[in-house]
Design an enzyme around this catalytic site. Structure first.
Site, PDB file in Angstrom:
ATOM      1  N   GLY A  22       0.834  -1.212   0.000  1.00  0.00           N
ATOM      2  CA  GLY A  22       0.000   0.000   0.000  1.00  0.00           C
ATOM      3  C   GLY A  22       0.859   1.249   0.000  1.00  0.00           C
ATOM      4  CB  ALA A  23       4.297   1.777  -1.103  1.00  0.00           C
ATOM      5  CG  ASN A  24      -1.178   3.352  -3.855  1.00  0.00           C
ATOM      6  OD1 ASN A  24      -1.171   2.319  -3.202  1.00  0.00           O
ATOM      7  ND2 ASN A  24      -2.266   4.089  -4.012  1.00  0.00           N
ATOM      8  CG  LEU A  27       0.411   6.436   7.650  1.00  0.00           C
ATOM      9  CD1 LEU A  27      -0.404   7.654   7.304  1.00  0.00           C
ATOM     10  CD2 LEU A  27      -0.309   5.609   8.697  1.00  0.00           C
ATOM     11  N   GLY A  28       1.953   4.578   3.686  1.00  0.00           N
ATOM     12  CA  GLY A  28       2.828   3.649   2.960  1.00  0.00           C
ATOM     13  C   GLY A  28       3.820   4.388   2.088  1.00  0.00           C
ATOM     14  CE1 TYR A 177      -8.430  -0.712   9.769  1.00  0.00           C
ATOM     15  CE2 TYR A 177      -8.899   0.041  12.002  1.00  0.00           C
ATOM     16  CZ  TYR A 177      -8.086   0.038  10.880  1.00  0.00           C
ATOM     17  OH  TYR A 177      -6.929   0.796  10.869  1.00  0.00           O
TER      18      TYR A 177
HETATM   19  N1  NAP Z   1      -4.146   6.946   9.287  1.00  0.00           N
HETATM   20  C1  NAP Z   1      -4.353   6.583  10.553  1.00  0.00           C
HETATM   21  O1  NAP Z   1      -4.615   7.392  11.441  1.00  0.00           O
HETATM   22  C2  NAP Z   1      -4.235   5.140  10.930  1.00  0.00           C
HETATM   23  C3  NAP Z   1      -4.548   4.766  12.247  1.00  0.00           C
HETATM   24  C4  NAP Z   1      -4.390   3.446  12.642  1.00  0.00           C
HETATM   25  C5  NAP Z   1      -3.894   2.513  11.738  1.00  0.00           C
HETATM   26  N2  NAP Z   1      -3.605   2.898  10.459  1.00  0.00           N
HETATM   27  C6  NAP Z   1      -3.105   1.894   9.528  1.00  0.00           C
HETATM   28  O2  NAP Z   1      -2.065   2.429   8.733  1.00  0.00           O
HETATM   29  C7  NAP Z   1      -2.038   1.743   7.474  1.00  0.00           C
HETATM   30  C8  NAP Z   1      -1.954   2.741   6.330  1.00  0.00           C
HETATM   31  O3  NAP Z   1      -3.179   3.419   6.261  1.00  0.00           O
HETATM   32  P1  NAP Z   1      -3.396   4.886   5.668  1.00  0.00           P
HETATM   33  O4  NAP Z   1      -3.876   5.687   6.807  1.00  0.00           O
HETATM   34  O5  NAP Z   1      -2.224   5.337   4.889  1.00  0.00           O
HETATM   35  O6  NAP Z   1      -4.656   4.565   4.719  1.00  0.00           O
HETATM   36  P2  NAP Z   1      -5.011   4.942   3.193  1.00  0.00           P
HETATM   37  O7  NAP Z   1      -4.669   6.345   2.907  1.00  0.00           O
HETATM   38  O8  NAP Z   1      -6.423   4.528   3.005  1.00  0.00           O
HETATM   39  O9  NAP Z   1      -4.038   3.986   2.343  1.00  0.00           O
HETATM   40  C9  NAP Z   1      -4.289   2.602   2.323  1.00  0.00           C
HETATM   41  C10 NAP Z   1      -3.352   1.925   1.354  1.00  0.00           C
HETATM   42  O10 NAP Z   1      -3.688   0.517   1.309  1.00  0.00           O
HETATM   43  C11 NAP Z   1      -3.846   0.142  -0.053  1.00  0.00           C
HETATM   44  N3  NAP Z   1      -4.739  -1.000  -0.240  1.00  0.00           N
HETATM   45  C12 NAP Z   1      -6.049  -1.084   0.059  1.00  0.00           C
HETATM   46  N4  NAP Z   1      -6.544  -2.269  -0.344  1.00  0.00           N
HETATM   47  C13 NAP Z   1      -5.506  -2.955  -0.901  1.00  0.00           C
HETATM   48  C14 NAP Z   1      -5.374  -4.230  -1.508  1.00  0.00           C
HETATM   49  N5  NAP Z   1      -6.428  -5.035  -1.674  1.00  0.00           N
HETATM   50  N6  NAP Z   1      -4.156  -4.616  -1.968  1.00  0.00           N
HETATM   51  C15 NAP Z   1      -3.092  -3.797  -1.847  1.00  0.00           C
HETATM   52  N7  NAP Z   1      -3.151  -2.578  -1.291  1.00  0.00           N
HETATM   53  C16 NAP Z   1      -4.361  -2.162  -0.831  1.00  0.00           C
HETATM   54  C17 NAP Z   1      -4.399   1.389  -0.727  1.00  0.00           C
HETATM   55  O11 NAP Z   1      -4.276   1.292  -2.137  1.00  0.00           O
HETATM   56  P3  NAP Z   1      -5.317   2.082  -3.124  1.00  0.00           P
HETATM   57  O12 NAP Z   1      -4.844   3.484  -3.170  1.00  0.00           O
HETATM   58  O13 NAP Z   1      -5.173   1.345  -4.417  1.00  0.00           O
HETATM   59  O14 NAP Z   1      -6.675   1.953  -2.514  1.00  0.00           O
HETATM   60  C18 NAP Z   1      -3.489   2.442  -0.091  1.00  0.00           C
HETATM   61  O15 NAP Z   1      -2.234   2.446  -0.716  1.00  0.00           O
HETATM   62  C19 NAP Z   1      -3.267   0.839   7.454  1.00  0.00           C
HETATM   63  O16 NAP Z   1      -2.910  -0.488   7.789  1.00  0.00           O
HETATM   64  C20 NAP Z   1      -4.144   1.432   8.538  1.00  0.00           C
HETATM   65  O17 NAP Z   1      -5.033   0.485   9.091  1.00  0.00           O
HETATM   66  C21 NAP Z   1      -3.766   4.185  10.035  1.00  0.00           C
END
Ligand code: NAP
Length: 316
Positions: A22-24, A27-28, A177
Site C-alpha cells: 500500500g505504498a502508493n 502512510l505507505g 476492522y
Molecule cells: N491513518 C491513521 O490514522 C491510521 C490509524 C491506525 C492505523 N492505520 C493503519 O495504517 C495503514 C496505512 O493506512 P493509511 O492511513 O495510509 O490509509 P489509506 O490512505 O487509506 O491507504 C491505504 C493503502 O492501502 C492500499 N490498499 C487497500 N486495499 C488494498 C489491496 N487489496 N491490496 C493492496 N493494497 C491495498 C491502498 O491502495 P489504493 O490506493 O489502491 O486503494 C493504499 O495504498 C493501514 O494499515 C491502517 O489500518 C492508520
C-alpha cells in the site's frame, strides 16, 4: 523510548532490501520514501499499476538517488500475493524489511477473490500469506524485520473471535476492522515466538491518528457525503501530518533495540500523539494459546505453509 526519534535517526540502509505494501499513497508512501532516502532498495507493492507508477515518479522526484521499483500486489487476491512473492524472489536473494502497511477500514461487507471477508482478507490474511511466501528471503537476512500495522482503537474496542474471524454471524464494519488489526498483533507475537533466533523478527506498529484516506474509503464506497464530511472534523482537529504517521513503522523497522513481538507507537495520551516507544498490547489478546490457534486457521485459509521448502532464488 526514543524521546525525539525522527526519520533522521534511521541508519544507512545501503545494501538492504525493503517492501512496503500500500505504498502508493499516505502512510505507505512516506514509509517507502524514508527507507529509500536512507539507501534501501525499496519495492512499492501496490494493487493498481497507474497509482503505483504515479507514486514511483513522485518518490523519485523527492529522492532522486532512490533505488525503487513497483511490484503489483492485490492483497484481496491470494493468487496475486503468490505471484508477487515469486516475482520478488526471482530478482532478490533476501529481504530485510517487510512493512505490512496496506489497509481498509469501515467498508460494507465485501468478499475477496478467495471468498474471505474483505477487511480480514486485506488487513490480515493477505499479509499473513505474503509474509509466509517471503519467509525464505526473510530468513536469508539476519536481523530481518516484519512490521505489521495495528491501531490505537483496539485498546478500547473490538475483540478477536476465532470462531467468527470473518464476521459471518453479524457484520459490523468497525468490529471487522478491529478484529483484523488485533489479528495482526497476535500474528506479530506468534511470528516473534516461532522464529526467535532463526528468522525474521515480528514487530507491530501503529501511527496514532494521521491524516490519510483511511476513514473516507467506507463513506465513499457507500456514497455517503454526510459521513465523509463528518470524519473530516476529527481529522482536522486531531490528526498529525501524514508523513509523521509513518514514523512508528519506520521506528519498528529501523531503530536499534526494538523487541520482537512488541508494538511501537506514540506513547502519549491514548497513543495518539507523543514520542514513539513500545506500547502495551491489549490485555484481551494476552492468552498465549491464541497465537498458535490463529496461525493454524490462517495457514489453512491462506493456503500457505510457513515451513514450505525454500524456493530457488537468483542472484540479485
Ligand atoms: N491513518 C491513521 O490514522 C491510521 C490509524 C491506525 C492505523 N492505520 C493503519 O495504517 C495503514 C496505512 O493506512 P493509511 O492511513 O495510509 O490509509 P489509506 O490512505 O487509506 O491507504 C491505504 C493503502 O492501502 C492500499 N490498499 C487497500 N486495499 C488494498 C489491496 N487489496 N491490496 C493492496 N493494497 C491495498 C491502498 O491502495 P489504493 O490506493 O489502491 O486503494 C493504499 O495504498 C493501514 O494499515 C491502517 O489500518 C492508520
Amino acid at each position: 523510548m526514543a524521546e525525539r526519534w525522527t526519520p533522521a535517526d534511521i541508519p544507512d540502509l545501503s545494501g538492504r532490501t525493503a517492501i512496503v505494501t500500500g505504498a502508493n499513497k499516505n502512510l505507505g508512501f512516506h514509509t517507502a520514501l524514508e527507507l529509500a532516502r536512507h539507501g534501501a532498495d525499496v519495492t512499492l507493492a501496490c494493487r493498481r499499476r497507474e497509482r503505483g507508477e504515479r507514486a514511483l515518479t513522485e518518490l523519485r522526484r523527492r529522492a532522486p538517488d532512490a533505488s525503487v521499483r513497483l511490484g503489483l500486489l492485490d492483497l484481496a487476491d491470494l493468487s496475486s500475493v503468490e505471484r508477487f512473492a515469486k516475482e520478488y524472489a526471482a530478482e532478490h536473494t533476501g529481504l530485510d524489511i517487510l512493512i505490512n502497511n496496506a489497509g481498509v477500514l469501515g467498508i460494507p461487507r465485501l468478499l475477496t477473490a478467495d471468498g474471505h471477508e474483505m477487511q480480514f482478507g486485506v488487513n490480515y490474511l493477505g499479509h499473513f500469506a505474503l509474509t509466509g511466501r517471503l519467509l525464505p528471503l526473510l530468513k536469508a537476512r539476519p536481523g530481518a524485520r516484519v512490521v505489521s500495522l495495528g491501531t490505537w482503537i483496539v485498546k478500547m474496542m473490538g475483540r478477536i473471535d476465532l470462531d467468527d474471524l470473518q464476521s459471518e454471524r453479524a457484520y459490523d464494519k468497525f468490529n471487522a476492522y478491529n478484529q483484523a488489526k488485533l489479528a495482526n498483533l497476535v500474528f506479530t507475537r506468534e511470528l516473534a515466538r516461532r522464529y526467535a533466533g532463526h528468522g525474521p523478527a515480528g514487530v507491530a506498529a501503529h501511527p496514532g491518528f494521521a491524516a490519510s484516506d483511511l476513514q473516507y474509503t467506507g463513506p465513499r464506497m457507500e456514497g455517503s457525503r454526510f459521513q465523509e464530511a463528518f470524519f473530516k472534523i476529527p481529522t482536522r482537529l486531531f490528526a498529525k501530518p501524514t508523513a509523521a504517521g509513518a514514523w512508528p513503522s519506520l521506528y519498528a523497522a529501523c531503530a536499534p533495540g526494538v523487541e520482537p513481538g512488541g508494538c511501537y507507537a506514540p506513547t502519549g495520551l491514548g497513543e495518539i500523539w507523543g514520542p514513539i516507544g513500545r506500547v502495551r498490547t491489549p490485555a484481551k489478546i494476552a492468552d498465549p494459546g491464541l497465537g498458535p490457534r490463529l496461525w493454524d486457521i490462517s495457514e489453512r485459509l491462506a493456503g500457505v505453509s510457513y515451513e514450505a521448502p525454500v524456493p530457488e532464488t537468483k542472484e540479485g
